[in-house]
Write an enzyme that holds these catalytic residues in place. Structure first.
Site, short mmCIF file in Angstrom:
data_model
loop_
_atom_site.label_atom_id
_atom_site.label_comp_id
_atom_site.label_asym_id
_atom_site.label_seq_id
_atom_site.Cartn_x
_atom_site.Cartn_y
_atom_site.Cartn_z
N HIS A 271 -11.22 -4.20 3.37
CA HIS A 271 -10.42 -4.50 2.17
C HIS A 271 -9.16 -3.66 2.12
O HIS A 271 -9.10 -2.56 2.67
CB HIS A 271 -11.24 -4.23 0.90
CG HIS A 271 -12.37 -5.17 0.69
ND1 HIS A 271 -12.24 -6.35 -0.01
CD2 HIS A 271 -13.67 -5.11 1.09
CE1 HIS A 271 -13.42 -6.98 -0.04
NE2 HIS A 271 -14.29 -6.24 0.63
N ASP B 254 -17.53 -2.64 4.96
CA ASP B 254 -17.35 -2.03 3.64
C ASP B 254 -18.04 -0.67 3.54
O ASP B 254 -18.36 -0.22 2.44
CB ASP B 254 -17.88 -2.96 2.55
CG ASP B 254 -16.97 -4.14 2.29
OD1 ASP B 254 -15.91 -4.23 2.93
OD2 ASP B 254 -17.34 -4.99 1.46
#
Length: 254
Positions: free
Chosen positions: A166, A128
């Site tokens: 993501h 991330d």
């Protein structure tokens, strides 16, 4: 090495890497079921698990996979990742025998203080920290730390595939367009992403060179990003420009 993004949870990707002899690595398994399904479908043998940071949506399936496959789990030196069997640190090289693979470890504090990335076999496994057309929120680190981390990644070879955690590319792209509306490379990337998502395909991986051309968080010294920052009162230095971008993205809705 074959690189396969496995959709998981709401919008996560678990990364599955395997060679032609069906030996596999899995990265950031937020849940076990998608990994088990992929292993069965491809007749793969899981050999190792790599973790980038401690958040549950990246490690939630690791314990079950270890129980089922008796494999090592490599992770940053963070007690919040209790499931780890091996700790890896900045500057180290992780060498695996099956599948044969080598990854350089880079510490990238910002999203979390102990976040690491794995670089090797043509991929940047960045969790991330770096997203396509965006970057992670600063849950633990400072803007200075995150910018330094992103600059380390920006210096890597441009042909690396950015394997992030993501599916955020569409939303990130909408924000990026407000910062650099005349960026031709960004427009081309968004057209590509729209086509991929319309076909229910992942928007990632993208090359690092593409991100350098399109991602405003990697472009704080570009003329158009600096112009946006001047309009938002933050043109004096790169850290201030990055902080302004990140703060604007945190509240952006489109």
């Amino acid at each position: 090495m074959h690189v396969v993004p496995l959709p998981a949870l709401a919008d996560n990707y678990i990364w599955l890497l395997h060679d032609d002899s069906n030996q596999a690595i899995v990265v950031d398994p937020g849940e076990a079921a998608p990994v088990e399904s992929a292993l069965r479908a491809r007749n793969l043998t899981l050999r190792a698990i790599l973790l980038t940071h401690h958040h549950p949506d990246h490690i939630g399936g690791a314990d079950r996979l270890r129980e089922n496959h008796a494999v090592p789990i490599y992770a940053p030196d963070d007690p919040r990742i209790a499931v780890a069997t091996h700790r890896v640190r900045d500057g180290e090289t992780l060498t695996l025998q099956q599948p044969a693979a080598r990854f350089e470890i880079i510490a990238v504090p910002g999203h979390t203080l102990s976040h690491i990335v794995y670089v090797g076999e043509g991929v940047l496994l960045c969790g991330d920290t770096l997203f396509s057309l965006g970057c992670g929120r600063l849950f633990e680190g400072t803007p200075a730390q995150m910018l330094s981390s992103l600059q380390r990644l920006a210096s890597l070879p441009g042909d690396l595939l950015v394997c992030c955690g993501h599916e955020y590319t569409v939303a990130n792209g909408r924000f990026a367009q407000t910062v650099e509306p005349d960026n031709t490379a960004l427009k081309q990337r968004l057209d590509e992403v729209a086509k991929l998502r319309a076909e229910h395909r992942p928007s990632v991986p993208a090359t690092l060179s593409s991100e350098l051309a399109c991602n405003p968080f990697l472009r704080v010294d570009s003329e158009e990003v600096m112009a946006w920052c001047r309009r938002h009162g933050a043109a004096n230095d790169p850290i201030a420009r990055f902080a302004a971008l990140r703060s604007a993205k945190d509240v952006f809705r489109a």
